[in-house]
Design an enzyme around this catalytic site. Structure first.
Site, PDB file in Angstrom:
ATOM      1  N   SER A   1       4.404  -0.375  -4.047  1.00 44.30           N
ATOM      2  CA  SER A   1       3.049  -0.258  -3.621  1.00 44.30           C
ATOM      3  C   SER A   1       2.997   0.714  -3.271  1.00 44.30           C
ATOM      4  O   SER A   1       2.495   2.146  -3.485  1.00 44.30           O
ATOM      5  CB  SER A   1       1.889  -0.844  -4.174  1.00 44.30           C
ATOM      6  OG  SER A   1       2.395  -1.758  -2.507  1.00 44.30           O
TER       7      SER A   1
ATOM      8  N   HIS B   1      -3.224  -0.564   1.770  1.00 43.71           N
ATOM      9  CA  HIS B   1      -2.544   0.405   0.873  1.00 43.71           C
ATOM     10  C   HIS B   1      -3.306   2.065   1.927  1.00 43.71           C
ATOM     11  O   HIS B   1      -4.169   1.910   2.431  1.00 43.71           O
ATOM     12  CB  HIS B   1      -2.354   0.217   0.210  1.00 43.71           C
ATOM     13  CG  HIS B   1      -1.242  -1.203  -0.675  1.00 43.71           C
ATOM     14  ND1 HIS B   1      -2.229  -2.263  -0.533  1.00 43.71           N
ATOM     15  CD2 HIS B   1      -0.875  -0.680  -1.212  1.00 43.71           C
ATOM     16  CE1 HIS B   1      -1.548  -2.653  -0.988  1.00 43.71           C
ATOM     17  NE2 HIS B   1      -0.042  -2.168  -1.565  1.00 43.71           N
TER      18      HIS B   1
END
Length: 264
Positions: free
Chosen positions: A40, A246
């Site tokens: 990711s 993230h």
């Protein structure tokens, strides 16, 4: 300074210097056949603007591979990084994009192998002692089981793309210690998580070097932009929850892209 292994060639040093000075890279980038692999952090989860074809892999037009492609117009570009990928799933589902004509490869992998998401969930929801224990378990996995998994993945990449420059990118530290956060995790928990990131990056750097790959840390780029910094390029706990921990779009463009560009 962060650990960074550069290819010992005048060409690579010249490109890195040009990138640092903001000078356009040479036209030779147009001849690159570039493949972006990974999890990711390479697909761009948290950066928004996901391509419709990528589905649950969540490949973002704000992710560093897409940005590098736009800036350099390589001869070919295959963006196959996918949210949730482990070293095993990169091997099984992404390496088909490589070939003997591939000249440049980027990769982030390893965080999911040691339970990155579970570590963060444990630390957010449970006690400090439980959090630190879970982090320590992950660190043990990084040191004891991850190296062989990385070696296997790296061997597969080299087998399929024997002529390619392979750039392995690391992971940022999540927290600025003694920062602006007044709630959430304790400083002990934040410090343990940062230490785990450092251990992971150290293992990635060593295994990449032994494979003949280039390791590029992103720690320097994200310093001053961690969670609790007041100008974070990383999501804390947020909605949707999959974006949590993230990089934001700014983390991709100002963190990962320069780290990749400096060696690619």
């Amino acid at each position: 300074m962060s650990v960074r292994t550069f290819r010992a060639s005048v060409c690579t040093l010249a490109i890195a210097a040009a990138a640092a000075l903001g000078v356009a890279q040479p036209a030779s980038a147009a001849g690159e056949n570039y493949v972006a692999l990974g999890d990711s952090y390479s697909s761009g989860v948290g950066a928004g603007s996901y391509t419709s074809e990528s589905g649950d892999c969540k490949r973002s037009t704000n992710a560093y591979p897409y940005l590098w492609n736009n800036a350099n117009a390589p001869a070919s570009f295959a963006f196959v990084a996918c949210s949730g990928a482990t070293t095993s799933t990169v091997s099984s589902s992404q390496l088909g994009a490589l070939s003997s004509s591939t000249t440049l490869v980027s990769l982030t992998a390893g965080g999911n192998d040691v339970g990155f998401a579970d570590v963060m969930q444990t630390c957010v929801l449970q006690s400090e002692a439980t959090c630190v224990s879970r982090v320590n378990t992950a660190v043990s996995e990084v040191q004891n089981s991850l190296p062989a998994k990385l070696d296997s993945l790296y061997a597969g990449i080299r087998s399929r793309a024997p002529q390619a420059q392979v750039v392995v990118l690391g992971y940022p530290r999540f927290y600025q210690l003694s920062g602006s956060c007044i709630a959430g995790l304790t400083e002990t928990e934040r410090g343990a998580i940062n230490n785990a990131s450092d251990v992971l990056n150290g293992v990635l750097a060593k295994r990449a070097a032994d494979a003949g790959f280039t390791f590029s840390s992103v720690v320097d780029e994200f310093t001053g932009h961690e969670i609790c910094s007041g100008d974070a390029w990383i999501h804390s706990v947020t909605v949707p929850v999959t974006n949590s921990y993230h990089p934001k779009a700014a983390g991709q463009s100002n963190g990962y892209l320069p780290a990749f560009r400096s060696v690619a």
